[in-house]
Design a protein around this motif. Structure first.
Motif, PDB file in Angstrom:
ATOM      1  N   GLY A  26       0.797  -1.217   0.000  1.00  0.00           N
ATOM      2  CA  GLY A  26       0.000   0.000   0.000  1.00  0.00           C
ATOM      3  C   GLY A  26       0.825   1.259   0.000  1.00  0.00           C
ATOM      4  O   GLY A  26       2.033   1.253  -0.244  1.00  0.00           O
ATOM      5  N   LEU A  27       0.156   2.348   0.295  1.00  0.00           N
ATOM      6  CA  LEU A  27       0.734   3.680   0.283  1.00  0.00           C
ATOM      7  C   LEU A  27       0.591   4.296   1.661  1.00  0.00           C
ATOM      8  O   LEU A  27      -0.200   3.827   2.490  1.00  0.00           O
ATOM      9  N   PRO A  28       1.355   5.354   1.976  1.00  0.00           N
ATOM     10  CA  PRO A  28       1.221   6.006   3.290  1.00  0.00           C
ATOM     11  C   PRO A  28      -0.226   6.358   3.594  1.00  0.00           C
ATOM     12  O   PRO A  28      -0.934   6.949   2.776  1.00  0.00           O
ATOM     13  N   GLY A  29      -0.667   5.935   4.769  1.00  0.00           N
ATOM     14  CA  GLY A  29      -2.052   6.153   5.165  1.00  0.00           C
ATOM     15  C   GLY A  29      -3.006   5.082   4.679  1.00  0.00           C
ATOM     16  O   GLY A  29      -4.176   5.072   5.054  1.00  0.00           O
ATOM     17  N   GLN A  30      -2.509   4.182   3.817  1.00  0.00           N
ATOM     18  CA  GLN A  30      -3.362   3.123   3.273  1.00  0.00           C
ATOM     19  C   GLN A  30      -2.650   1.768   3.342  1.00  0.00           C
ATOM     20  O   GLN A  30      -2.798   0.919   2.470  1.00  0.00           O
ATOM     21  N   TRP A  31      -1.847   1.573   4.398  1.00  0.00           N
ATOM     22  CA  TRP A  31      -1.076   0.338   4.511  1.00  0.00           C
ATOM     23  C   TRP A  31      -1.992  -0.853   4.735  1.00  0.00           C
ATOM     24  O   TRP A  31      -3.032  -0.759   5.398  1.00  0.00           O
ATOM     25  N   ARG A  32      -1.583  -1.998   4.201  1.00  0.00           N
ATOM     26  CA  ARG A  32      -2.320  -3.241   4.394  1.00  0.00           C
ATOM     27  C   ARG A  32      -1.336  -4.311   4.854  1.00  0.00           C
ATOM     28  O   ARG A  32      -0.260  -4.469   4.271  1.00  0.00           O
ATOM     29  N   THR A  33      -1.702  -5.043   5.871  1.00  0.00           N
ATOM     30  CA  THR A  33      -0.865  -6.107   6.421  1.00  0.00           C
ATOM     31  C   THR A  33      -1.384  -7.455   5.931  1.00  0.00           C
ATOM     32  O   THR A  33      -2.598  -7.674   5.859  1.00  0.00           O
ATOM     33  N   TRP A  34      -0.436  -8.353   5.615  1.00  0.00           N
ATOM     34  CA  TRP A  34      -0.809  -9.675   5.112  1.00  0.00           C
ATOM     35  C   TRP A  34      -0.025 -10.752   5.855  1.00  0.00           C
ATOM     36  O   TRP A  34       1.146 -10.573   6.142  1.00  0.00           O
ATOM     37  N   CYS A  35      -0.680 -11.866   6.148  1.00  0.00           N
ATOM     38  CA  CYS A  35       0.067 -13.032   6.579  1.00  0.00           C
ATOM     39  C   CYS A  35       0.743 -13.633   5.348  1.00  0.00           C
ATOM     40  O   CYS A  35       0.378 -13.318   4.212  1.00  0.00           O
ATOM     41  N   LEU A  36       1.708 -14.495   5.560  1.00  0.00           N
ATOM     42  CA  LEU A  36       2.452 -15.038   4.428  1.00  0.00           C
ATOM     43  C   LEU A  36       1.554 -15.839   3.479  1.00  0.00           C
ATOM     44  O   LEU A  36       1.738 -15.812   2.259  1.00  0.00           O
TER      45      LEU A  36
END
Length: 271
Positions: A26-36
């Protein structure tokens, strides 16, 4: 993509992801976290025909700095048909800054006996001209930097230049942006290569980078039929539009934080 620096929850399956145990996009302010298990993956290779099945050349330059108009070339790699590979050092005629040497490992002592730019780069420019005549696509990662640098050196040393307007360029940096629209975060050559399963052993060596860029270009085309199936002449038009979109996206951020603006018309040559 990059490793997640903080604990979070997977955007897809909501499982807890410990810091460093997953991916961040993602982009600053729009981060997305993912498991592997859920982290974004490229599509599988397709069976379609396209320019990725044709001969492709590749070029990479190592330089004294990041200004394509003012800095100088210190090494080059030219990759063409199988078995054709020309590499060389260039004595730039100016000191190589320590910061640049720390990146590519090329020092003043190493280039002391190398040919001067007028001799070494005449070979590069002549080779590019043969690509124009043969209508062979040239892969250059972040082409507006390397090609602008090469043109500036040609002007500086009064060297004959190819017809830049007829050169067919494939820029994996720009094509990747056109596909992903910046949503996967930082996309240096090593990042895009890792995403597409291309090995980069010794980044910032001109030969290694040129080879990796060409392999990435092939993967982009093989895995995205809308890219690989587009004739190179038409892909040039698409890349100009994608670069303009990327520049507009960057400039909206740059204006807010006082950073230098990009020229939306600066691909594949700036200024």
């Amino acid at each position: 993509m990059r490793p997640n620096r903080f604990d979070g929850f997977c955007d897809a399956c909501s499982v807890h992801v410990a810091a460093g145990g997953g991916a961040l996009t993602g982009l600053p302010g729009q981060w997305r976290t993912w498991c592997l298990a859920c982290s974004p993956q490229p599509p599988e290779r397709g069976a379609h025909d396209g320019w990725h099945r044709l001969p492709l050349a590749s070029l990479d330059l190592e330089t004294t700095g990041v200004d394509p108009h003012g800095d100088r070339v210190v090494s080059y790699a030219l990759l063409d048909e199988p078995g054709f590979e020309i590499t060389g050092l260039v004595n730039p005629g100016v000191p190589i800054p320590a910061a640049a040497a720390a990146v590519h490992g090329i020092t003043d002592a190493m280039v002391a006996a190398a040919p001067p730019p007028a001799d070494a780069l005449a070979v590069v420019l002549d080779w590019v001209d043969t690509l124009v005549q043969r209508r062979v696509g040239l892969v250059v990662f972040n082409a507006c930097y390397d090609l602008t640098m090469l043109r500036a050196e040609a002007v500086r040393h009064s060297l004959p230049q190819p017809d830049w307007d007829r050169l067919l360029v494939v820029d994996p940096y720009v094509v990747d942006w056109g596909i992903e629209r910046g949503q996967l975060g930082q996309r240096r050559l090593v990042d895009v290569a890792a995403y597409y399963g291309v090995s980069v052993d010794g980044a910032h060596d001109a030969t290694v980078d040129a080879r990796a860029a060409r392999e990435v270009a092939v993967e982009l085309a093989a895995r995205h039929a809308e890219v690989g199936g587009t004739p190179l002449e038409d892909l040039m038009t698409h890349q100009r539009a994608w670069y303009a979109d990327r520049a507009a996206d960057w400039n909206s951020y740059a204006r807010r934080v006082g950073r230098e603006l990009d020229d939306p018309d600066g691909w594949p040559l700036t200024g």
